[in-house]
Design a protein around this motif. Structure first.
Motif, PDB file in Angstrom:
ATOM      1  N   ALA A 116      11.492   5.199  32.795  1.00 25.35           N
ATOM      2  CA  ALA A 116      12.935   5.644  33.350  1.00 25.35           C
ATOM      3  C   ALA A 116      12.938   6.702  34.239  1.00 25.35           C
ATOM      4  N   VAL A 117      11.876   7.789  34.146  1.00 25.34           N
ATOM      5  CA  VAL A 117      12.065   8.846  35.009  1.00 25.34           C
ATOM      6  C   VAL A 117      11.372   8.126  36.553  1.00 25.34           C
ATOM      7  N   ALA A 118      10.389   7.560  36.466  1.00 30.18           N
ATOM      8  CA  ALA A 118       9.834   6.805  37.612  1.00 30.18           C
ATOM      9  C   ALA A 118      10.912   6.126  38.374  1.00 30.18           C
ATOM     10  N   GLU A 119      11.875   5.343  37.551  1.00 27.64           N
ATOM     11  CA  GLU A 119      12.926   4.558  38.125  1.00 27.64           C
ATOM     12  C   GLU A 119      13.991   5.449  38.807  1.00 27.64           C
ATOM     13  N   ILE A 120      14.213   6.771  38.022  1.00 23.67           N
ATOM     14  CA  ILE A 120      15.157   7.639  38.813  1.00 23.67           C
ATOM     15  C   ILE A 120      14.447   8.396  40.040  1.00 23.67           C
ATOM     16  N   GLU A 121      13.276   8.663  40.018  1.00 26.75           N
ATOM     17  CA  GLU A 121      12.470   9.155  41.041  1.00 26.75           C
ATOM     18  C   GLU A 121      12.661   8.067  42.373  1.00 26.75           C
ATOM     19  N   ALA A 122      12.470   6.967  41.932  1.00 29.24           N
ATOM     20  CA  ALA A 122      12.555   5.797  43.254  1.00 29.24           C
ATOM     21  C   ALA A 122      14.090   5.861  43.585  1.00 29.24           C
ATOM     22  N   GLU A 123      14.826   6.365  42.926  1.00 33.34           N
ATOM     23  CA  GLU A 123      16.221   6.236  43.446  1.00 33.34           C
ATOM     24  C   GLU A 123      16.736   7.609  44.193  1.00 33.34           C
ATOM     25  N   ILE A 124      15.923   8.620  43.972  1.00 29.44           N
ATOM     26  CA  ILE A 124      16.347   9.785  44.881  1.00 29.44           C
ATOM     27  C   ILE A 124      15.498  10.145  46.031  1.00 29.44           C
ATOM     28  N   PRO A 125      16.034  10.840  47.254  1.00 28.48           N
ATOM     29  CA  PRO A 125      15.180  10.863  48.360  1.00 28.48           C
ATOM     30  C   PRO A 125      14.123  11.821  48.235  1.00 28.48           C
ATOM     31  N   TYR A 126      14.162  12.692  47.269  1.00 27.62           N
ATOM     32  CA  TYR A 126      13.001  13.635  46.946  1.00 27.62           C
ATOM     33  C   TYR A 126      12.550  13.761  45.545  1.00 27.62           C
ATOM     34  N   PRO A 127      11.632  12.980  45.092  1.00 30.87           N
ATOM     35  CA  PRO A 127      11.092  12.922  43.524  1.00 30.87           C
ATOM     36  C   PRO A 127      10.914  14.038  43.012  1.00 30.87           C
ATOM     37  N   LEU A 128      11.390  14.762  41.715  1.00 32.24           N
ATOM     38  CA  LEU A 128      11.319  15.667  41.081  1.00 32.24           C
ATOM     39  C   LEU A 128       9.683  16.054  40.943  1.00 32.24           C
ATOM     40  N   SER A 129       8.900  14.995  40.745  1.00 29.36           N
ATOM     41  CA  SER A 129       7.490  15.208  40.683  1.00 29.36           C
ATOM     42  C   SER A 129       6.980  16.035  41.844  1.00 29.36           C
ATOM     43  N   ARG A 130       7.491  15.490  42.916  1.00 30.32           N
ATOM     44  CA  ARG A 130       6.887  16.034  44.386  1.00 30.32           C
ATOM     45  C   ARG A 130       7.489  17.548  44.419  1.00 30.32           C
ATOM     46  N   ALA A 131       8.897  17.758  43.799  1.00 34.99           N
ATOM     47  CA  ALA A 131       9.380  19.132  43.892  1.00 34.99           C
ATOM     48  C   ALA A 131       8.539  20.028  43.130  1.00 34.99           C
ATOM     49  N   VAL A 132       8.113  19.653  41.992  1.00 34.14           N
ATOM     50  CA  VAL A 132       7.186  20.442  40.998  1.00 34.14           C
ATOM     51  C   VAL A 132       5.737  20.722  41.767  1.00 34.14           C
ATOM     52  N   ALA A 133       5.295  19.715  42.351  1.00 31.33           N
ATOM     53  CA  ALA A 133       4.299  19.899  42.978  1.00 31.33           C
ATOM     54  C   ALA A 133       4.299  21.092  44.281  1.00 31.33           C
ATOM     55  N   ASP A 134       5.338  20.799  44.871  1.00 27.59           N
ATOM     56  CA  ASP A 134       5.792  21.887  45.980  1.00 27.59           C
ATOM     57  C   ASP A 134       5.832  23.140  45.515  1.00 27.59           C
ATOM     58  N   ILE A 135       6.540  23.455  44.614  1.00 23.30           N
ATOM     59  CA  ILE A 135       6.704  24.627  43.922  1.00 23.30           C
ATOM     60  C   ILE A 135       5.555  25.185  43.330  1.00 23.30           C
ATOM     61  N   GLU A 136       4.943  24.448  42.904  1.00 22.45           N
ATOM     62  CA  GLU A 136       3.293  24.809  42.240  1.00 22.45           C
ATOM     63  C   GLU A 136       2.474  25.275  43.495  1.00 22.45           C
ATOM     64  N   ALA A 137       2.672  24.633  44.556  1.00 21.09           N
ATOM     65  CA  ALA A 137       1.836  25.134  45.776  1.00 21.09           C
ATOM     66  C   ALA A 137       2.374  26.555  46.314  1.00 21.09           C
ATOM     67  N   ALA A 138       3.590  26.640  46.498  1.00 21.23           N
ATOM     68  CA  ALA A 138       4.269  27.815  46.967  1.00 21.23           C
ATOM     69  C   ALA A 138       3.992  28.798  45.915  1.00 21.23           C
ATOM     70  N   LEU A 139       3.845  28.560  44.596  1.00 22.61           N
ATOM     71  CA  LEU A 139       3.694  29.764  43.752  1.00 22.61           C
ATOM     72  C   LEU A 139       2.007  30.218  43.850  1.00 22.61           C
ATOM     73  N   ALA A 140       1.076  28.986  44.124  1.00 26.88           N
ATOM     74  CA  ALA A 140      -0.311  29.449  44.320  1.00 26.88           C
ATOM     75  C   ALA A 140      -0.324  30.351  45.597  1.00 26.88           C
TER      76      ALA A 140
END
Length: 167
Positions: free
Chosen positions: A124-148
């Motif tokens: 269901a989360v994968a389905e939601i991510e496919a519906e939005i322009p910027y997947p939350l999992s990508r946002a989390v990875a980008d935030i983790e990179a910024a915090l690194a």
């Protein structure tokens, strides 16, 4: 009180709150799935640990904490709540200071259904991510990179150093 006074109540503005409310709402929806499935007393926050114990067998609280990326203290509190709800039991470990956590018969009875729910939730989360322009999992990875690049602590500490109310 009328109007918005950030100086008196800075909690009226929050970038974190929508994310926390979203997670709480999704957890409430999962709790509803459990209630509809007649799995009483199960919190969504227990499922990962129950599935991990099922897959890997009894573990000490430290081993379980390490396996799910939590602190020993946080996991100890969660194990106490899961024990009170009848999902796990603790037995003496190899030494007097450690406890091993194991599933109860109640948990073993539903663990297959919990695995099915986990897979359905991920789908269901994968389905939601496919519906939005910027997947939350990508946002989390980008935030983790910024915090690194620069820790959250350092960012907050810098802002506080500039705020006279902190001094």
């Amino acid at each position: 009180m009328t109007g918005f006074d950030e100086e008196r109540d800075p909690t009226r503005q929050s970038l974190w709150r929508p994310l926390r409310l979203l997670q709480a709402s999704m957890d409430a929806e999962l709790a509803r799935v459990y209630a509809e499935g007649r799995i009483d007393g199960l919190r969504p926050s227990f499922v990962m640990e129950l599935l991990r114990l099922h897959a890997q067998g009894p573990m000490t609280i430290k081993e379980l904490a390490d396996s799910v990326g939590r602190t020993h203290s946080a996991l100890s509190q969660k194990v106490a709540a899961m024990r009170a709800a009848g999902w796990v039991r603790t037995v003496a470990g190899d030494d007097a200071r450690s406890k091993r956590v194991t599933l109860t018969a109640k948990a073993v009875k539903v663990v297959g259904r919990l695995a099915a729910e986990w897979r359905a939730t991920e789908a269901a989360v994968a389905e939601i991510e496919a519906e939005i322009p910027y997947p939350l999992s990508r946002a989390v990875a980008d935030i983790e990179a910024a915090l690194a690049r620069r820790s959250f602590h350092d960012r907050v500490a810098e802002k506080l150093a500039q705020d006279p109310a902190w001094r």
